[in-house]
Design an enzyme around this catalytic site. Structure first.
Site, PDB file in Angstrom:
ATOM      1  N   THR A   1     -19.232   3.877  18.878  1.00  0.00           N
ATOM      2  CA  THR A   1     -18.559   3.756  17.781  1.00  0.00           C
ATOM      3  C   THR A   1     -17.088   3.633  18.068  1.00  0.00           C
ATOM      4  O   THR A   1     -16.470   4.339  18.950  1.00  0.00           O
ATOM      5  CB  THR A   1     -18.587   4.995  16.864  1.00  0.00           C
ATOM      6  OG1 THR A   1     -18.153   6.228  17.571  1.00  0.00           O
ATOM      7  CG2 THR A   1     -19.938   5.621  16.562  1.00  0.00           C
ATOM      8  N   GLU A   2     -16.235   2.807  17.486  1.00  0.00           N
ATOM      9  CA  GLU A   2     -15.051   2.434  17.571  1.00  0.00           C
ATOM     10  C   GLU A   2     -14.020   3.558  17.588  1.00  0.00           C
ATOM     11  O   GLU A   2     -12.959   3.799  18.093  1.00  0.00           O
ATOM     12  CB  GLU A   2     -14.358   1.341  16.763  1.00  0.00           C
ATOM     13  CG  GLU A   2     -14.168   1.505  15.490  1.00  0.00           C
ATOM     14  CD  GLU A   2     -15.225   0.624  14.453  1.00  0.00           C
ATOM     15  OE1 GLU A   2     -16.425   0.632  14.996  1.00  0.00           O
ATOM     16  OE2 GLU A   2     -14.774   0.003  13.680  1.00  0.00           O
TER      17      GLU A   2
END
Lengths: 226, 223, 226, 223
Positions: free
Chosen positions: D52-53
């Site tokens: 997940t960024e």
């Protein structure tokens, strides 16, 4: 990187495919954080014409300093070579190419290589020999050097702990350049003291995510006697 | 005539004098040689946080003989300790702290310093080229740059009109500490602020190639 | 930063000297890693004309999104405003200036501001609206945008733990922008869940060195109920 | 005529098809919307590492109702879990991994994709300007960019000759997955590689504005 679990190899097996002429990053600062067992394997293998990217060239009889003393290195990109008398000698005799890079710039160039940046602007070295051959960019009246990324074919790094998916945890200031190099090479070989179970490294305290690591080698104790 | 002060006495005098410059909570990076002695003379009650460029804040004393590890070393390679509250980090963070102005003072040795605050301390062409290590980043990024050095080398001044050796940084030095004198580098040039009890302004002039002004009243170094 | 031990303050005390017109970095991504108690104090204080640097503007009724809904903000520098309907509305009405920055570029710009770089070159945004007004530099045939550093007067950040010298430890991906902002502002205020004894955070696992932190605030539990 | 496929069926079909693309150990970033469904359909025996960024590798399933924490969330703000072997890091590292080519695949939604692999998915001028978030970095840095979207919007093609909306990235898309077809973007243009059992090449042509070639033999999507 091809597999979820990372292979655990012997030092010789891990460096087997490093060819003559390869560009290799080697972690460490002075005697700390150097992957000694992997370097011994490179010496046994006798691989030649290497380009090393490393903070310094250690000592002529310690770590990757031995690779230089052994004539296996064509070029060094480093911030400091002063403690290895043979590096200095070969350099003065024109038998070894040395590119000097300020230490903070070296760290940023490796990080840029690993993290997909095209370069960074640093005020370090403006008005000195470090400026030679570099683009100077002025922003709001202050001058900066444009410094370009560094990458390597292989990175040989050292950590205290790994788990089987390749997560790494470093101890002390042996960390230094190792986490940066882990992102900046095609193949990353991590020498560690111990391989722990998955989950034993707290996910909040993983220093290098396992996806960056390709091979794990457990260090031979003898190189760490000092 | 240059006052005769034994080298060891001179070095300790410089280190002790610099140690008085710090205030509680200062973050300080010490170079090798004379600068590294400064840590031993920090006045009681002043908590200085020492940074090593290889990735540590809170460096403590050297490890005891037979103790310590190569995984915790000072910038000179000596095994050291970490104090409670210290931390370890990678080289990009270490130099981010340095270049980003988060280090209050760096104390460095010098081959030459000049009137403009230019510093040369990383190479002697054709003779000794160890590399700049972290010095160029330190002089560029630290809030204050102190030079710690003997006043002369083989009787020749090290504080010169214009550096002849390749520079480590341009207009970066804030203060110079020798066994004979303390100088500040101001916008209008070099200012002599203190002299050693054995010295006189005339002696300092004789052994300092650079021009300087003299602060009134001129301080006397505690020795 | 003036003192070895860092003062522990109430949220209101900690933000007391933030003036109208200040530029403030606020940590967080969506609902995670947001210093809720400090933001509530800013709302109570009623400080105006703020420039916020933040990944996103949360929701109109959550975190720093409330500062925007409350009309305290003049300009936002962010990567995303889509979840806060009031940000979008004020922006469309021309009542709020928004500078959009790709998220990775935002992280690098803040890091550059904190770490003394003059800028970075990124391939992100080349050939898009993100290129507008920026210098394009070509290196080895690839184009990069020159992106400039960001700094702020104050950074309001959130961590899980602090010790008395200001070392911080984050939990989960609430870490996000917080460690970067800790280096990039003149005054850094850290909101934490707990203050632990010196030495209780392993020196190898300190995520933000204490020298970067100026003030510590212990979070009010009510803001973390969700 | 456009085959009638209920939206939910279409979305799951796309997600399931994309999930077959991965191999063991792949590192994958999923956007919000249809892409986020992909995680539910990874074939048995394939271990995909989700990034997940906002700073996590090893994202696991959503947290159970009443469990979880706002300190561990997906890119869409949903409380999720972390799997053993996962890790957390700051946003500069997260996007360093993305921009540096350490993410094998990113799966993103789209407003428009065109023949050249240009992608528009971050704004509709004058109407909706949420911001690009991490999308511009993802399409620039991930080794492969997959688009997951319904084939049409209100009957109008989303695969166009040339994007009319502001771009997220130029020449970045590798494959397009819709409920009706799979395309590869090659150097010589768009290549239709699979079609849904309800579709024909004629139908795909009718509802695809862009020119494309057809692979021989043409695959049939498993549905």
């Amino acid at each position: 990187m091809g597999s979820y679990f990372k292979p655990i190899m012997s030092p010789d097996e891990a460096v087997r495919d490093i060819p003559d002429g390869a560009t290799i990053m080697i972690g460490g600062f002075n005697v700390g954080g150097v992957p000694y067992s992997l370097i011994e394997a490179l010496i046994r293998k006798g691989v030649k014409d290497l380009t090393l990217i490393c903070n310094d060239t250690a000592y002529e009889d310690v770590g990757h300093g031995k690779l230089i003393a052994n004539g296996q290195v064509r070029k060094v990109i480093a911030s400091h070579i002063g403690l290895n008398r043979i590096t200095q000698k070969l350099y003065n005799e024109g038998k070894l190419e040395v590119e000097f890079v300020p230490q903070g710039t070296l760290a940023e160039r490796i990080r840029a290589g690993g993290f997909g940046l095209g370069g960074i602007l640093t005020p370090t070295g403006v008005g000195t020999l470090a400026e030679e051959g570099k683009q100077v960019i002025e922003i709001n009246g202050r001058k900066y050097l444009l410094e370009l990324p560094l990458r390597a074919d292989f990175a040989l790094i050292r950590a205290r702990k790994a788990d089987r998916v390749g997560n790494l945890w470093y101890w002390g200031n042996a960390r230094n350049f190792n986490p940066l190099m882990a992102a900046a090479a095609d193949i990353v070989i991590a020498e560690v003291d111990v391989v722990v179970g998955i989950g034993e490294i707290n996910p909040n305290d993983v220093h290098t995510p396992g996806i960056l690591v390709d091979r794990i080698v457990v260090a031979g104790g003898e190189y760490y006697a000092t | 005539m240059l006052p005769e002060i034994p080298k060891e006495v001179a070095e300790i005098r410089i280190a002790r004098r610099i140690a008085k410059e710090f205030k509680d909570g200062d973050v300080v990076n010490l170079g090798i040689g004379i600068p590294s002695l400064v840590a031993d003379y920090i006045p009681k009650g002043i908590r200085v946080i020492f940074q090593t460029e290889n990735g540590m804040l809170g460096m403590g004393p050297r490890a005891k003989e037979g103790e310590g590890t190569i995984d915790i070393i000072g910038a000179g390679g000596v095994k050291v300790t970490v104090l409670p509250g210290g931390s370890f980090f990678s080289s990009d963070v270490s130099f981010g702290l340095i270049r980003g102005g988060h280090i209050d003072v760096t104390v460095l040795g010098a081959l030459e310093v000049d009137e403009e605050g230019n510093l040369a301390n990383w190479m002697i062409p054709g003779k000794l080229i160890p590399g700049m290590g972290g010095a160029m980043d330190l002089v560029t990024g630290a809030k204050k740059v102190f030079v710690a050095m003997l006043h002369t080398i083989k009787g020749k001044p090290k504080i010169v009109k214009k550096c002849s050796l390749p520079l480590t940084g341009r207009r970066v030095v804030n203060k110079i500490f020798t066994e004979l004198a303390v100088f500040e580098i101001t916008k209008s040039g070099l200012l002599l602020t203190e002299i050693a009890p054995e010295a006189s302004v005339e002696v300092i002039k004789e052994y300092t190639e650079a021009e300087f002004k003299v602060r009134e009243p001129l301080g006397i170094m505690e020795v």
